[in-house]
Design a protein around this motif. Structure first.
Motif, short mmCIF file in Angstrom:
data_model
loop_
_atom_site.label_atom_id
_atom_site.label_comp_id
_atom_site.label_asym_id
_atom_site.label_seq_id
_atom_site.Cartn_x
_atom_site.Cartn_y
_atom_site.Cartn_z
N TYR A 56 -11.09 25.73 59.89
CA TYR A 56 -12.34 24.98 59.99
C TYR A 56 -12.11 23.51 60.28
CZ TYR A 56 -14.00 29.12 57.52
OH TYR A 56 -14.27 30.40 57.16
N ASN B 57 -18.07 19.05 54.17
CA ASN B 57 -18.54 20.37 54.58
C ASN B 57 -17.73 20.81 55.79
OD1 ASN B 57 -20.16 22.72 54.89
ND2 ASN B 57 -21.93 21.61 54.09
N GLY C 106 -17.18 23.20 59.52
CA GLY C 106 -17.80 23.71 60.73
C GLY C 106 -16.76 24.39 61.60
N ARG C 107 -17.21 25.12 62.61
CA ARG C 107 -16.26 25.85 63.47
C ARG C 107 -15.54 24.89 64.41
NH1 ARG C 107 -16.61 30.88 62.16
NH2 ARG C 107 -18.60 31.85 61.59
N ASP D 30 -17.69 19.47 67.25
CA ASP D 30 -19.06 19.31 67.74
C ASP D 30 -20.07 19.87 66.76
OD1 ASP D 30 -18.35 19.81 71.30
OD2 ASP D 30 -18.18 18.07 69.99
N THR D 31 -19.79 21.02 66.18
CA THR D 31 -20.75 21.61 65.27
C THR D 31 -20.85 20.80 63.98
OG1 THR D 31 -19.11 23.14 64.36
CG2 THR D 31 -20.45 23.93 66.22
N THR E 162 -23.04 17.72 64.84
CA THR E 162 -24.45 18.06 65.07
C THR E 162 -25.08 18.75 63.88
OG1 THR E 162 -23.84 20.13 66.13
CG2 THR E 162 -24.16 18.21 67.56
N GLY E 163 -24.30 18.97 62.82
CA GLY E 163 -24.88 19.50 61.59
C GLY E 163 -24.96 21.00 61.49
N THR E 164 -24.29 21.73 62.36
CA THR E 164 -24.24 23.19 62.24
C THR E 164 -23.07 23.52 61.32
OG1 THR E 164 -25.09 23.37 64.48
CG2 THR E 164 -24.16 25.37 63.50
N LEU E 165 -23.36 23.53 60.04
CA LEU E 165 -22.32 23.59 59.02
C LEU E 165 -22.25 24.97 58.37
CD1 LEU E 165 -23.22 20.14 57.51
CD2 LEU E 165 -21.33 20.65 59.06
N LEU E 166 -21.09 25.26 57.83
CA LEU E 166 -20.83 26.60 57.31
C LEU E 166 -20.91 26.69 55.78
CD1 LEU E 166 -17.78 27.54 59.54
CD2 LEU E 166 -20.18 28.16 59.88
#
Length: 124
Positions: free
Chosen positions: A32, A97, A99-100, A103-104, A107-111
């Motif tokens: 990650y 946190n 992310g993959r 960029d994610t 941009t807040g696309t968190l896992l």
């Protein structure tokens, strides 16, 4: 799923330094990208910095660029945020946190789920 615990916050005078740690559980931590975020009182949570899976790439918010450094030690399952030249406006609760990709994270696309965070207070 990776569980994250933040630590290292405290009270420091303006111009001082702190090093935050984000300790992860799980054997897939190096899969990650990891980011640091912060939330000041009355404000929305904002992106601070992130690092790619093996530490080759980093990215910073303009407000911390040149003052903060993100790093990671995958052998210790830990990501660090070295904060220098701290300013009162850096006062916030800091969270990490995953992310993959970088960029994610940006941009807040968190896992992961948000943890308790660690409080950083900078006095003037």
């Amino acid at each position: 799923q990776v569980q994250l615990v933040e630590s290292g916050g405290g009270l420091v005078q303006a111009g001082g330094s702190l090093r935050l740690s984000c300790a992860a559980s799980g054997r897939t931590f190096s899969s990650y990208a990891v980011g640091w975020f912060r939330q000041a009182p009355g404000k929305e949570r904002e992106f601070v910095a992130c690092i790619s899976q093996f530490g080759r790439y980093t990215y910073y918010a303009d407000s911390v660029k040149g003052r903060f450094t993100i790093s990671r030690d995958n052998a210790k399952n830990t990501v660090y945020l070295q904060m220098n030249s701290l300013k009162p406006e850096d006062t916030a609760v800091y969270y990490c946190n995953t992310g993959r990709t970088l960029d994610t994270v940006v941009t807040g696309t968190l896992l992961g789920s948000w943890g308790q965070g660690t409080q950083v207070t900078v006095s003037s």
